[in-house]
Design a protein around this motif. Sequence first.
Motif, PDB file in Angstrom:
ATOM      1  N   SER A 185       3.100   5.865  -6.414  1.00  0.00           N
ATOM      2  CA  SER A 185       2.633   6.054  -7.793  1.00  0.00           C
ATOM      3  C   SER A 185       1.317   6.814  -7.862  1.00  0.00           C
ATOM      4  N   GLU A 186       0.460   6.567  -6.862  1.00  0.00           N
ATOM      5  CA  GLU A 186      -0.887   7.153  -6.938  1.00  0.00           C
ATOM      6  C   GLU A 186      -0.907   8.619  -6.528  1.00  0.00           C
TER       7      GLU A 186
ATOM      8  N   VAL B  87       4.221  10.886  -6.890  1.00  0.00           N
ATOM      9  CA  VAL B  87       4.855  11.308  -8.160  1.00  0.00           C
ATOM     10  C   VAL B  87       4.061  12.440  -8.836  1.00  0.00           C
ATOM     11  N   LYS B  88       2.823  12.638  -8.404  1.00  0.00           N
ATOM     12  CA  LYS B  88       1.995  13.691  -9.030  1.00  0.00           C
ATOM     13  C   LYS B  88       2.187  15.056  -8.370  1.00  0.00           C
ATOM     14  N   LEU B  89       2.814  15.087  -7.201  1.00  0.00           N
ATOM     15  CA  LEU B  89       2.899  16.350  -6.453  1.00  0.00           C
ATOM     16  C   LEU B  89       3.672  17.421  -7.222  1.00  0.00           C
ATOM     17  N   LYS B  90       4.624  17.004  -8.048  1.00  0.00           N
ATOM     18  CA  LYS B  90       5.428  18.025  -8.754  1.00  0.00           C
ATOM     19  C   LYS B  90       4.555  18.868  -9.699  1.00  0.00           C
ATOM     20  N   GLY B  91       3.448  18.311 -10.146  1.00  0.00           N
ATOM     21  CA  GLY B  91       2.523  19.066 -11.001  1.00  0.00           C
ATOM     22  C   GLY B  91       1.743  20.131 -10.241  1.00  0.00           C
ATOM     23  N   LEU B  92       1.809  20.084  -8.906  1.00  0.00           N
ATOM     24  CA  LEU B  92       1.048  21.041  -8.086  1.00  0.00           C
ATOM     25  C   LEU B  92       1.930  22.143  -7.503  1.00  0.00           C
ATOM     26  N   MET B  93       3.214  22.136  -7.891  1.00  0.00           N
ATOM     27  CA  MET B  93       4.140  23.123  -7.312  1.00  0.00           C
ATOM     28  C   MET B  93       3.715  24.539  -7.735  1.00  0.00           C
ATOM     29  N   LYS B  94       3.844  25.480  -6.821  1.00  0.00           N
ATOM     30  CA  LYS B  94       3.395  26.848  -7.065  1.00  0.00           C
ATOM     31  C   LYS B  94       4.538  27.789  -7.427  1.00  0.00           C
TER      32      LYS B  94
ATOM     33  N   LEU C 280      11.809   8.962  -6.589  1.00  0.00           N
ATOM     34  CA  LEU C 280      10.624   8.129  -6.317  1.00  0.00           C
ATOM     35  C   LEU C 280      10.459   7.073  -7.400  1.00  0.00           C
ATOM     36  N   GLN C 281      10.664   7.509  -8.653  1.00  0.00           N
ATOM     37  CA  GLN C 281      10.458   6.586  -9.774  1.00  0.00           C
ATOM     38  C   GLN C 281      11.507   5.477  -9.801  1.00  0.00           C
TER      39      GLN C 281
ATOM     40  N   LEU D 137       0.837  -1.211   0.000  1.00  0.00           N
ATOM     41  CA  LEU D 137       0.000   0.000   0.000  1.00  0.00           C
ATOM     42  C   LEU D 137       0.866   1.252   0.000  1.00  0.00           C
ATOM     43  N   SER D 138       1.988   1.207   0.756  1.00  0.00           N
ATOM     44  CA  SER D 138       2.913   2.346   0.769  1.00  0.00           C
ATOM     45  C   SER D 138       3.567   2.485  -0.606  1.00  0.00           C
ATOM     46  N   ARG D 139       3.953   1.352  -1.179  1.00  0.00           N
ATOM     47  CA  ARG D 139       4.539   1.376  -2.528  1.00  0.00           C
ATOM     48  C   ARG D 139       3.562   2.022  -3.524  1.00  0.00           C
ATOM     49  N   GLU D 140       2.276   1.655  -3.418  1.00  0.00           N
ATOM     50  CA  GLU D 140       1.289   2.186  -4.376  1.00  0.00           C
ATOM     51  C   GLU D 140       1.006   3.663  -4.145  1.00  0.00           C
TER      52      GLU D 140
END
Lengths: 218, 218
Positions: B179-180, B183-190, B205-206, B173-176
């Motif tokens: 990915s879930e 790895v998407k947080l970089k798209g939310l950087m301000k 992470l990847q 669950l931690s591994r998932e």
Amino acid sequence: MASLATILQAVRVRYTLPPDEVFQSVAASVAEHMAAYDASHDFHHVLRVTALSKTILMAESQAHDPTVVLLAALLHDVTDKKYTRPEDGSKLAEILASASVSPDLSASIVEVVNNVSYSTEMRNPDWTRQVLSQHPELGIVQDADRLDAIGAVGIGRTFTFGGAKTPHSSMQLSREHISEKLVKLKGLMKTETGRQMARERTERLQLFSSWWDEECTP
Amino acid sequence: MASLATILQAVRVRYTLPPDEVFQSVAASVAEHMAAYDASHDFHHVLRVTALSKTILMAESQAHDPTVVLLAALLHDVTDKKYTRPEDGSKLAEILASASVSPDLSASIVEVVNNVSYSTEMRNPDWTRQVLSQHPELGIVQDADRLDAIGAVGIGRTFTFGGAKTPHSSMQLSREHISEKLVKLKGLMKTETGRQMARERTERLQLFSSWWDEECTP
């Protein structure tokens, strides 16, 4: 993740094994017993160690008793001192008896399981060498268990164990555990296959540690 | 790890700040309050986020109130819903008042802290954008908090949180979670600085995830 059935099928290509039911009975008892452990030492860990034991067994040329290897791998954490009390000592023999494993075979498996641990080896390396000379299967299970303590999975297990056992201690202790213990495990490998597999996983520990140290000094 | 005194000293090179005692008073209250949290959200996390906020603040050309940035960074997890109850809502204002922070400044800091979280932003991204336009300091603290959720430290925090909160759930669950969500947080950087720093930590992470997947299919 490989299932127990897949592991047994792969070993049967070269070796004769008792019926699957013997292994499934032991696995069910192990899973039930270890349900009380945290995720760093759960039945997924046991299955990974059993799969790694299979990989080493199939790659090594030296003769090994495959039944001892696989049953010892399944049972290797049942009496782990981090999770159990001394009165659980007879648990191994009980599980093997209830799976109809003969007393002689059971005695060999218990001897191997009782000598897998890192701390047992550190306390008395001469004794470990002696057991190894009588039961070379011990080397396979030790290597498999130590491979699962390093690499990405080893990193995940270290932090999971820290979170579960000492949730209020700094994560830095888990980071230091990597340098103080985990990177050294490759020097304790008993099989050539284990040594080779440990090399890449140890590089992963080192790369992860360098990332960590850099991120902690912004 | 940078100490609070070192962080303040670095910021004073360019900015005027209230006396160190104001920040030390808030930090002491935060450390006391968060002693009940596990190691994935402890005062070391707070200090890393404060140090990262300082790094972003000093690198960005846009004008920001440095006191709001630093105090909001120190306070950002005091009302974290994973660890606190709704009745802890007034905790932020109490801590700021006991450090003699003016009501006006306190209101800005509370507004920033209340909007740092990922889930708050996911629920209502328009509202987050509106708060950001009034308080650009929010972008710095959000980016710093999300940088500490990725890279090697983010990996350590994910498994530590899993071990502490759900010790009997599989580490998969931690591994998932990597990915879930991570790895998407970089798209939310301000901020541009945050975006740049997120790139390398996301590659980590990847790489870690590819190691994990390989090790789990022996």
